[in-house]
Every structure is written in structure tokens, then in C-alpha cells.
Design a protein around this motif. Structure first.
Motif, PDB file in Angstrom:
ATOM      1  N   UNK A 183       0.779  -1.225   0.000  1.00  0.00           N
ATOM      2  CA  UNK A 183       0.000   0.000   0.000  1.00  0.00           C
ATOM      3  C   UNK A 183       0.811   1.275   0.000  1.00  0.00           C
ATOM      4  N   UNK A 184       2.128   1.157   0.128  1.00  0.00           N
ATOM      5  CA  UNK A 184       2.951   2.349   0.285  1.00  0.00           C
ATOM      6  C   UNK A 184       3.639   2.749  -1.014  1.00  0.00           C
ATOM      7  N   UNK A 185       3.135   2.263  -2.127  1.00  0.00           N
ATOM      8  CA  UNK A 185       3.715   2.596  -3.423  1.00  0.00           C
ATOM      9  C   UNK A 185       3.258   3.957  -3.909  1.00  0.00           C
ATOM     10  N   UNK A 186       3.550   4.249  -5.159  1.00  0.00           N
ATOM     11  CA  UNK A 186       3.197   5.535  -5.756  1.00  0.00           C
ATOM     12  C   UNK A 186       2.543   5.297  -7.109  1.00  0.00           C
ATOM     13  N   UNK A 187       1.968   6.361  -7.653  1.00  0.00           N
ATOM     14  CA  UNK A 187       1.313   6.270  -8.956  1.00  0.00           C
ATOM     15  C   UNK A 187       2.170   6.826 -10.080  1.00  0.00           C
ATOM     16  N   UNK A 188       3.322   7.387  -9.753  1.00  0.00           N
ATOM     17  CA  UNK A 188       4.221   7.931 -10.782  1.00  0.00           C
ATOM     18  C   UNK A 188       5.626   7.428 -10.525  1.00  0.00           C
ATOM     19  N   UNK A 189       6.396   7.252 -11.589  1.00  0.00           N
ATOM     20  CA  UNK A 189       7.801   6.946 -11.372  1.00  0.00           C
ATOM     21  C   UNK A 189       8.324   5.682 -12.011  1.00  0.00           C
ATOM     22  N   UNK A 190       7.477   4.883 -12.656  1.00  0.00           N
ATOM     23  CA  UNK A 190       7.983   3.736 -13.390  1.00  0.00           C
ATOM     24  C   UNK A 190       8.425   2.575 -12.521  1.00  0.00           C
ATOM     25  N   UNK A 191       9.443   1.851 -12.998  1.00  0.00           N
ATOM     26  CA  UNK A 191       9.840   0.578 -12.389  1.00  0.00           C
ATOM     27  C   UNK A 191      10.892   0.715 -11.292  1.00  0.00           C
ATOM     28  N   UNK A 192      11.421   1.891 -11.055  1.00  0.00           N
ATOM     29  CA  UNK A 192      12.482   2.018 -10.058  1.00  0.00           C
ATOM     30  C   UNK A 192      11.918   1.901  -8.644  1.00  0.00           C
ATOM     31  N   UNK A 193      12.692   1.307  -7.716  1.00  0.00           N
ATOM     32  CA  UNK A 193      12.203   1.136  -6.343  1.00  0.00           C
ATOM     33  C   UNK A 193      11.990   2.478  -5.648  1.00  0.00           C
ATOM     34  N   UNK A 194      10.850   2.599  -4.979  1.00  0.00           N
ATOM     35  CA  UNK A 194      10.495   3.858  -4.334  1.00  0.00           C
ATOM     36  C   UNK A 194       9.389   3.618  -3.330  1.00  0.00           C
ATOM     37  N   UNK A 195       9.096   4.603  -2.512  1.00  0.00           N
ATOM     38  CA  UNK A 195       8.038   4.484  -1.530  1.00  0.00           C
ATOM     39  C   UNK A 195       7.597   5.870  -1.087  1.00  0.00           C
ATOM     40  N   UNK A 196       6.309   6.013  -0.766  1.00  0.00           N
ATOM     41  CA  UNK A 196       5.814   7.252  -0.200  1.00  0.00           C
ATOM     42  C   UNK A 196       6.236   7.342   1.257  1.00  0.00           C
ATOM     43  N   UNK A 197       6.743   8.507   1.658  1.00  0.00           N
ATOM     44  CA  UNK A 197       7.171   8.729   3.040  1.00  0.00           C
ATOM     45  C   UNK A 197       6.669  10.096   3.506  1.00  0.00           C
ATOM     46  N   UNK A 198       6.711  10.295   4.805  1.00  0.00           N
ATOM     47  CA  UNK A 198       6.374  11.595   5.386  1.00  0.00           C
ATOM     48  C   UNK A 198       7.674  12.279   5.778  1.00  0.00           C
ATOM     49  N   UNK A 199       7.907  13.489   5.241  1.00  0.00           N
ATOM     50  CA  UNK A 199       9.124  14.235   5.533  1.00  0.00           C
ATOM     51  C   UNK A 199       9.112  14.719   6.983  1.00  0.00           C
ATOM     52  N   UNK A 200      10.231  15.271   7.398  1.00  0.00           N
ATOM     53  CA  UNK A 200      10.384  15.674   8.802  1.00  0.00           C
ATOM     54  C   UNK A 200       9.370  16.723   9.236  1.00  0.00           C
ATOM     55  N   UNK A 201       8.892  17.548   8.290  1.00  0.00           N
ATOM     56  CA  UNK A 201       7.911  18.575   8.634  1.00  0.00           C
ATOM     57  C   UNK A 201       6.481  18.120   8.401  1.00  0.00           C
ATOM     58  N   UNK A 202       6.299  16.820   8.141  1.00  0.00           N
ATOM     59  CA  UNK A 202       4.959  16.273   7.961  1.00  0.00           C
ATOM     60  C   UNK A 202       4.444  16.286   6.541  1.00  0.00           C
ATOM     61  N   UNK A 203       5.240  16.783   5.590  1.00  0.00           N
ATOM     62  CA  UNK A 203       4.810  16.854   4.190  1.00  0.00           C
ATOM     63  C   UNK A 203       5.035  15.506   3.500  1.00  0.00           C
ATOM     64  N   UNK A 204       4.102  15.137   2.626  1.00  0.00           N
ATOM     65  CA  UNK A 204       4.214  13.882   1.885  1.00  0.00           C
ATOM     66  C   UNK A 204       5.318  13.987   0.841  1.00  0.00           C
ATOM     67  N   UNK A 205       6.094  12.921   0.681  1.00  0.00           N
ATOM     68  CA  UNK A 205       7.206  12.908  -0.282  1.00  0.00           C
ATOM     69  C   UNK A 205       7.365  11.501  -0.845  1.00  0.00           C
ATOM     70  N   UNK A 206       8.169  11.391  -1.890  1.00  0.00           N
ATOM     71  CA  UNK A 206       8.517  10.093  -2.465  1.00  0.00           C
ATOM     72  C   UNK A 206      10.005   9.865  -2.246  1.00  0.00           C
ATOM     73  N   UNK A 207      10.334   8.746  -1.647  1.00  0.00           N
ATOM     74  CA  UNK A 207      11.727   8.359  -1.495  1.00  0.00           C
ATOM     75  C   UNK A 207      12.107   7.414  -2.619  1.00  0.00           C
TER      76      UNK A 207
END
Length: 433
Positions: A183-207
Motif C-alpha cells: 500500500x505504500x507505493x506511488x502512482x508515478x515513477x515507473x519501475x524504479x524502487x520507491x516508496x511514499x514517506x512523510x518528511x520531517x515537517x509532515x509533508x508527503x514525499x517520495x523516497x
């Protein structure tokens, strides 16, 4: 094979305004969907068509994929499906669940995942844009995390995320790895490994993590490209390199969220154009879409041409229509989303994936790009200014690469130099008067 049917309610934004109902059916290998707007949405003064192929009319609107590469869902929903990496995690997780059920004598999940299974495989917290899916019986948002844990982990869990992703890449993942990534995947970015994370200030980001197959520092390369784009006057997603156990991770801020977590409706350029993924597309077609839909077409046309010049001159050859997008402003008017997924490819020739126009074919010449500037409503003085700004930014690529924000080594500079130092950039400089 048995007929499979499923319905979900559709809402919009953080306040989850009811919009309609999405229904899916699978009969053998045939899949299709229908969507119907709620009467309350149709009568709402602030309503707009959530997808270009879903006009504001009552009744069910049918969708069947025109080709095997296209989605069974209308374009706005297709944009929220998991990317290639997310699909890989979902498929692996499903296969492991079937195997465990078989070993324990429990009822087996369906042998084959449907497109609806993939659509629902993205957690509500991570889904791109403002579309949200709800259980029609309970009214609860459709979540993928089953253990009550966070749908989106904090930045401090990067090492755990990267280790689980690396295990999937190497076909050595455990049930715990898949449960953690579920459930922690993303809808953009292709086949490279990645994950949605919450940044230090609470903003959503992609790692975005390095791949086991990388022969250069791809994560640093993407952050370098985004910083150069910003220097060239392009609106970009905020980015930085974050070290996780001596490994550089590209952290890209989500531009479809604002302070407080509010969600902005998003459409890819491909969706806005109602483009088949089976066909080639051109920058002039995106320009036509801007003219028809942008709240400020002059500004967005200039921005698009600037990106076209930049992509060619940094050898970003993966500039397909899913890597351009639009954010909703109001009343069915849109604006170009910040640029994202910009990567220099030093091992490729300067020939972009997108065409210049239907007659010219793939972009491969800065002279041709300049000759087409009139289509983007640019005069000669503006062309000279933009070309000069882009060339100046790219000319400083090595200094930016070695800055603390990117952190490239001398070896990295050697690896990436061909993407920035080539014949087309030399020709571009000769065009400056």
C-alpha cells in the motif's frame, strides 16, 4: 471464469466531497468499468469534470481499454493506479498470500489479479491527486494497511523501506518485507524502487532508492537535474538527497498536497489529452491541451517550451506524457504541475521520447526546437532569453553536482558528463546572439 464485480464510492479532496460511484466488472479476460456522478456533485456550483472523458452528465459512463497497454478505467482513475514498481510489489504480495493460504488449507485468493485489485492496491494516504475511494457499505476510506499501522512511514524509516525494496528487487523478499511495503507505493515513477514517506515537517514525499542494477548514481542524477531545472527557471518539485546508511536516497516532495494535507486534483498530460499509451505523442499536442484547458495558457506554453529545451539539453530522454501533469485550479481550469521525473541519461543520444510535432518526429535538434517556438506563442526576444537562461544553468552543472545538496563525487562527474556536454548544447550556445 466467474464474473467479478466490485463497486466503490468516489470522493474528492481532504474533506471527501462525494463525487460518484465507480463500478468494475471482469468476465474472463474482458474488463470494463463504469462511472456515474452523484446528483449532488452535478448540482454543485463548484463541480467540474474530474476526467476529460467524464463530462458532467447523469447516468453511467462506460470505459473499456482500447488496447492492452491502456487502462480499463477512465483517465483520472488510471492516473491513480500504481506505477510499475507498485504493481511489482502488489503482484509479489498476492503470489505469496496464495502460497501461504494453500499451505495452511485456507480459501485461495483469485489466481489472477484484476485491474481493480491494482487500483485498490494504493493506500488512500498515498494516492496521487485528490480522488479518494471508499467502501460503499461502511463509508470508510479504502486502506491497504491491515495492522492498524501508518499508511505512510516517516523519514526515519528509510533504511527499513530500502532494505525491503532491495529484497524485492533481488527476489529474496520475505512476507514481512511485503507486508511493510504493501500500500505504500506511488502512482508515478515507473519501475524504479520507491516508496511514499512523510518528511520531517509532515509533508508527503517520495523516497527513490538506488537499484541493484545501477551503474551510476541515478538518485543523485535526478536531484541534480531538478536543481538545474529550478536554476533554469522551471517550476519543479522540491528535492534533496537524504543519506540512509551511506546510501543516497532522492527525496521528492509531493506537489499534489498543500499545508495541512489538503489534496489537489491531478491529471497527467496523457490523461488530459486522452492519449492512448500505444501511440506516440508530441509537445505540440501538449501545447494544444494547454490552450484548451489552462487558466493561464501563455505562461504554461512558455513553461512547456522551456522544459522542452531543458530536456533535450540534459538528455532527459524519458519525457513521455505520463511525466508531465496538470493541477486543478478552479472551475475546470488547470495549470501545469511542477516538473518531476527529470533524469539525465549520459548513455543515450539526445533524442527525446516525445515528438516535436507529428511531422517532425522525436525531438533531436535544438535548432528544430527553436524554429517551432512560434507554436508556443513565443517571440524572438523571449526565445533568446529562455535559451540563454537554460544554457547558463546547464553550464554550471558540475558545480551544482558537487554542492552539498547533490553531493556527487569526481567519478560521478565523469559518469554524467556526456548528458550535459554534447553537440546540441554547443549548437544552442551558437544560437544566442
Amino acid at each position: 471464469m466467474a464474473l467479478t464485480q466490485k463497486k466503490v464510492d468516489v470522493a474528492l479532496g481532504q474533506s471527501a466531497i462525494p463525487v460518484g460511484e465507480l463500478a468494475f466488472a471482469k468476465d474472463g479476460r474482458r474488463e470494463h468499468s463504469t462511472f456515474a456522478y452523484d446528483a449532488a456533485w452535478l448540482s454543485n456550483a463548484a463541480s467540474f469534470a474530474i476526467s476529460p472523458d467524464l463530462p458532467l452528465v447523469g447516468g453511467n459512463q462506460f470505459r473499456k481499454a482500447p488496447s492492452k497497454e491502456d487502462s480499463a478505467f477512465h483517465f483520472a482513475f488510471a492516473d491513480t493506479e500504481p506505477d510499475g514498481w507498485g504493481c511489482r510489489v502488489i503482484a509479489r504480495d498476492h503470489a505469496r498470500r496464495r502460497k501461504a493460504a494453500q499451505q495452511n488449507g485456507k480459501p485461495l485468493p483469485n489466481a489472477e489479479l484484476s485491474e481493480m485489485d491494482y487500483l485498490l492496491g494504493v493506500d488512500d494516504m498515498s494516492r496521487i491527486g485528490a480522488i479518494r475511494l471508499l467502501n460503499p457499505d461502511t463509508g470508510a476510506f479504502l486502506r491497504v494497511i491491515e495492522d492498524g499501522g501508518r499508511g505512510t512511514p516517516p523519514l526515519l524509516e528509510l533504511a527499513h523501506l530500502m532494505a525491503a525494496s532491495r529484497a524485492v528487487e533481488m527476489n529474496k523478499e520475505t512476507e514481512a518485507d511485503l507486508r511493510y511495503l504493501r500500500g505504500r507505493g506511488t502512482s508515478v515513477g515507473g519501475m524504479r524502487p520507491k516508496c511514499t514517506v512523510v518528511d520531517e515537517d509532515g509533508h508527503l514525499a517520495i523516497g527513490k532508492f538506488p537499484s541493484v542494477n545501477d551503474d551510476r548514481s541515478v538518485t543523485r542524477g535526478e536531484v541534480l537535474a531538478l536543481h538545474l531545472a529550478a536554476a533554469a527557471g522551471i517550476s519543479v518539485a522540491d528535492s534533496r538527497i537524504v543519506m540512509s546508511e551511506d546510501t543516497p536516497v532522492a527525496l521528492i516532495r509531493r506537489f499534489d498536497r498543500v499545508e495541512g494535507g489538503s489534496r489537489i486534483p491531478y491529471l497527467s498530460a496523457g490523461s488530459m489529452m486522452q492519449a492512448s499509451r500505444q501511440e506516440d505523442h508530441a509537445y505540440t499536442q501538449i501545447a494544444d491541451t494547454i490552450i484548451a484547458n489552462s487558466v493561464n495558457p501563455g505562461q504554461d506554453l512558455q513553461e512547456l517550451w522551456r522544459r522542452l529545451v531543458f530536456n533535450l539539453l540534459i538528455t532527459n530522454v524519458d519525457d513521455h506524457v505520463q511525466n508531465h501533469g496538470f493541477l486543478h485550479v478552479e472551475h475546470g481550469q488547470w495549470r501545469l504541475a511542477p516538473a518531476f521525473d527529470i533524469n539525465p541519461f549520459p548513455d543515450k543520444d539526445q533524442e527525446l521520447k516525445l515528438w516535436l510535432d507529428e511531422a517532425y518526429g522525436p525531438v533531436d535538434s535544438i535548432k528544430a526546437v527553436v524554429s517551432m517556438a512560434g507554436y508556443f506563442r513565443l517571440d524572438a526576444a523571449t526565445v533568446q532569453r529562455i535559451l540563454g537562461e537554460v544554457c547558463a544553468a546547464i553550464g554550471n552543472w558540475a558545480s551544482v553536482a558537487m554542492s552539498a545538496a547533490v553531493g556527487m563525487s569526481g567519478r560521478d562527474l565523469e559518469d554524467f558528463a556526456p548528458a550535459f556536454e554534447h553537440e546540441q548544447i554547443r549548437i544552442a550556445r551558437t544560437l544566442l546572439k
